[in-house]
Design an enzyme around this catalytic site. Structure first.
Site: not given
Length: 886
Positions: A509, A514, A634
């Site tokens: 990410g 992640l 985002d």
């Protein structure tokens, strides 16, 4: 000799007899399982159930006998006694409108078990269910999308032994009629939206062994009648809003092995009386409550099977017990006392635990050798480890309680009076230093007051009981921020991810890598974000603090569940979230089937609309229920996470910040912003912190749901322009059929669903208006998505005599939400043939219209060249300025 021979003969006869009996029983069982369905009424009912649930022929072939060839159907003596459709998939037709349609079960009078876990049954449990299917012994509806309240008629299941209703959307109170389920041994209502009190009638369930009411919104006290559940083995009331104190009658739980009441508001002391009879406890979790007082010694001395004790995040204090007992060392044991006010030296009690967490207490002295290396000791007053409290904090804590403090191993009197003298000297020195700054501080305050008085404009956002600003972020996380979720140890993080094995890497990410993991002890799947501080760019080094501060002040069901953090490592920080089984929208829009042809399957329209509404709810909360409004910044398909029921949880929250106030910017500032970029980016290259920018990005997501095609990344302006130029001309508020040119071809939709698709496309285009001030607010977008047919159907029929009025699909009587939604559309005269709506200063080319209509106000010039010339003003992400300054 004779007697021994007789005895041997008797044994042989007994063995032969037993073999004959077993053989007969085997034959009987075999015959029972090979007998077809004998009841014609039950066969008709099974066919009806197959049809109403939309089950596939491969599972329930219609021409075969249900007792012999239907998967999951159990019969006895030619009668249906069990149905298990757990995890089954519906046919394409059946998946279009799934409902809780199980009326046919009423005719299966001998049915003992019905398991529909992980099979979608959206809708409420009908009231007649408990009245007409009363023979049930097992009812399993876990993860079935069941809604509504629990009907009181379920109390008629007097033979019921197992009831699973967890992981649904049940609301309302738990009915007191559950006390009538006298045979019940398992009751699981966790992961719902249940509210109200725990009914005292639960205390009458004398055979209950498992009670799980966790992850609801239950309130009030734990009823004392629950102490009568003497058969209870597992009690889980975590993640509710329970208050009061633990009833002393809990000592009646003599068979209890697991007690979990974490994340409530339960208070009071943990008295020795409370746990005196609970000697069989193996796991205790009372973390994040309001318990106070000392820790009773018997928690360690009288519980030899105890392998998990978590009382972190409370107000407990006192010395650590120093007891030894005959404990079971065959299994690893965990102890978490973090974020309390324990003090004194570390004792031999810790020997029995393989993993300990004593973070943020006031333990002093040296760390003994017998203390496990697998643990966290930061934030204490210990002498031979790093990351401890400062000397002043420790001295003050011990002096306030008249306790002796060893001053980090330095020579010091042990009595309380000498400690106070040392503190007095420090306070005198500190007072002298602060006195030198007193005048400067006073002057600064005066200047600040004058500045506030002279401000001409103030924020117009009313207080709505939301959050305060997520910023500024402190240089080091404050104690309140550190209390967000659980404080995991670095060892726990490593174990859950198998030392960050590449197999567990989900993706890299923009704010951290992640990884998928499994929490040891409870087996909960999690996602861990690893932030590499040394290698992160300057703007990302503090991102994890923004998220911690955000989750400390904001809580909503549409945000990704935050479980905890691990900050003890200087180079890497770790944030822990709940794992979302269906990943994100970008991954779930299409997925591979289990067939050999490697084909793809797409989300059906009902699920897509559900996802759009869920994302809008989350953004509406940030924009309209938080003070000041919060901007996600985002919003894209990869930020929309999906749980096992495709419920939306917004992720990628490291960019969240308060909305910028455009009213306080000068005209020169706005002009410079206009000149530096033609897209909605600040001069630093980051998205502008305005809610209008979120709306624009959400419009792209809606367009992706309609077309089935994932658009380009948010900041790739040229690709965005090209994508929108190829799509938006087919969205027209007057012509429904135009939208069929861009609808995802994998969607199977009828005429009614096509209108919903058309409505979502119209909403998407409204969000993509190039002028931020003309984009609808997120709360209006949510209303439109919840009422899609009202967007495209004419509500007022007063103009039925006008032959052209039917072509105007927008509502005649405009309410607030639909007026805002259509504010950016410029409709032509109703009496003329409609054209594609024009954005200011431009026209759109569409199929099905004449050239003269398509050219609009361009004077009949070349339409393609006009479109190319004007497209720059239509499609890119525009800068966020007021219309008057354009």
């Amino acid at each position: 000799m004779f007697l021994s021979q007789v005895f041997m003969m008797d044994r042989k006869l007994a063995t032969i007899s037993l073999g004959i009996i077993c053989f007969c029983l085997l034959i009987r069982i075999t015959l029972e399982q090979t007998v077809g369905l004998q009841s014609r009424d039950e066969r008709v009912s099974m066919i009806q159930l197959r049809s109403s649930l939309g089950l596939r022929s491969r599972d329930w072939p219609i021409k075969s006998d249900p007792c012999l060839n239907w998967t999951g159907v159990l019969c006895r003596n030619g009668r249906v006694v069990g149905i298990n459709i757990s995890g089954f998939k519906r046919t394409r037709i059946g998946s279009r409108n799934p409902q809780f349609s199980v009326d046919a079960l009423a005719n299966l009078t001998l049915l003992e078990s019905f398991n529909a876990s992980k099979f979608l049954l959206p809708g409420p449990i009908p009231d007649w269910f408990g009245l007409r299917v009363s023979s049930l012994k097992v009812l399993d509806l876990r993860s079935s999308s069941v809604t509504g309240s629990i009907p009181t008629s379920l109390g008629n299941f007097t033979n019921l032994t197992t009831l699973y209703l967890s992981h649904n959307s049940l609301i309302g109170a738990i009915p007191s009629s559950v006390g009538q389920l006298s045979s019940l041994s398992v009751l699981d209502l966790s992961q719902n939206l249940l509210s109200g009190i725990i009914p005292p009638t639960i205390g009458t369930l004398s055979k209950l062994e498992l009670l799980n009411l966790s992850n609801n919104t239950l309130s009030s006290n734990i009823p004392p009648q629950m102490g009568d559940l003497r058969s209870l083995i597992d009690l889980n009331l975590s993640f509710n809003s329970l208050s009061g104190s633990l009833p002393t009658d809990l000592k009646g739980f003599r068979n209890l092995t697991r007690l979990d009441i974490k994340n409530n508001s339960v208070s009071g002391s943990l008295s020795a009386d409370l746990f005196s009879a609970l000697t069989g406890l193996q796991s205790i979790n009372l973390s994040n409550n309001r318990f106070s007082g000392n820790l009773p010694d018997l928690l360690f001395s009288l519980m030899p099977e105890l392998v998990f004790l978590d009382i972190s995040g409370n107000n407990l204090t006192g010395l650590l017990p120093n007891v030894t007992s005959n404990v079971n060392n065959s299994r690893p044991a965990t102890l978490n006392l973090s974020f309390n006010q324990f003090y004194g030296v570390l004792t031999s009690t810790l020997v029995r635990f393989d993993s300990i967490d004593l973070t943020a207490n006031y333990f002093q002295g040296r760390v003994p050798d017998f203390v496990s290396k697998n643990g966290s000791l930061i934030g204490n007053c210990l002498t031979n480890v790093s990351n401890q409290r400062n000397l002043n904090d420790c001295s003050k804590f011990y002096a306030d309680r008249d306790l002796g403090f060893d001053n980090f191993g330095l020579p010091n009197a042990t009595g309380p009076s000498s400690g106070r003298k040392s503190n007095n000297k420090r306070w005198i020195i500190l007072g002298g230093v602060l006195g030198g700054f007193a005048i400067i501080v006073i002057l600064a305050i005066i200047l600040l007051i004058l500045y506030c008085i002279t401000r001409k404009k103030r924020s117009t956002n009313p207080t709505r009981g939301g959050v305060e600003s997520v910023l500024p972020i402190e240089a080091t996380p404050s104690p309140s921020v550190l209390n967000v979720g659980e404080a995991f140890t670095y060892q726990q993080i490593l174990q859950s991810t198998d030392d960050f094995n590449e197999i567990n890497l989900i993706k890299n990410g923009h704010s951290g890598d992640l990884f998928k993991g499994i929490l040891l002890g409870n087996g909960i799947p999690i996602v861990i974000k690893r932030i590499d501080i040394p290698n992160a760019v300057a703007a990302r080094k503090e991102a994890y603090k923004i998220e911690l501060d955000f989750f400390s002040k904001v809580s909503h069901m549409r945000l990704v569940p935050f479980l905890g953090h691990c900050l003890e490592n200087e180079d890497n920080k770790y944030l822990v979230y709940k794992f979302m089984p269906n990943s994100d929208l970008s991954s779930a829009l299409y997925w591979k089937t289990n067939s050999d042809d490697d084909s793809l399957q797409s989300l059906d329209w009902i699920t897509r609309l559900k996802i759009a509404i869920g994302a809008a709810e989350g953004l509406s909360y940030l924009h309209h229920e938080c003070t000041p409004p919060l901007v996600h910044r985002d919003v894209q398909a990869s930020s929309i996470l999906l749980d096992d029921k495709f419920e939306v949880r917004l992720g990628s929250l490291s960019e969240v910040c308060p909305q910028e106030n455009e009213a306080h910017q000068s005209k020169i500032t706005r002009f410079l912003r206009r000149q530096t970029s033609s897209s909605e980016l600040s001069t630093t290259g980051s998205p502008t912190a305005t809610c209008a920018y979120d709306v624009y990005c959400f419009g792209k997501v809606l367009l992706e749901l309609v077309t089935g095609k994932l658009g380009p990344k948010a900041l790739v302006e040229s690709e965005t322009k090209e994508w929108l130029e190829a799509t938006l001309p087919y969205i027209n508020i007057y012509e429904k059929e135009l939208v069929t040119n861009i609808v995802d071809p994998s969607l199977l939709i009828d005429e009614d669903l096509l209108e919903e698709v058309w409505a979502m496309a119209i909403v998407a285009r409204s969000c993509l208006n190039p002028k931020p001030s003309r984009r609808p607010l997120m709360r209006y977008i949510l209303k439109a998505l919840e009422n899609p047919l009202k967007v495209v159907r004419e509500e007022n029929n007063n103009n039925n005599n006008n032959t052209n009025s039917a072509r105007l699909r927008t509502m005649s009587s405009r309410g607030s939400w639909n007026a805002a939604l259509f504010g950016s559309w410029r409709a032509s005269d109703v009496g003329t043939t409609p054209v594609v709506p024009k954005t200011e200063g431009s026209s759109f080319k569409q199929s099905g219209t004449s050239a003269s209509q398509g050219s609009g106000n361009n004077g009949g010039g070349d339409r393609s060249s006009s479109t190319r010339r004007q497209s720059k003003d239509i499609f890119p992400e525009p800068f966020d300025v007021e219309d008057g300054n354009r």
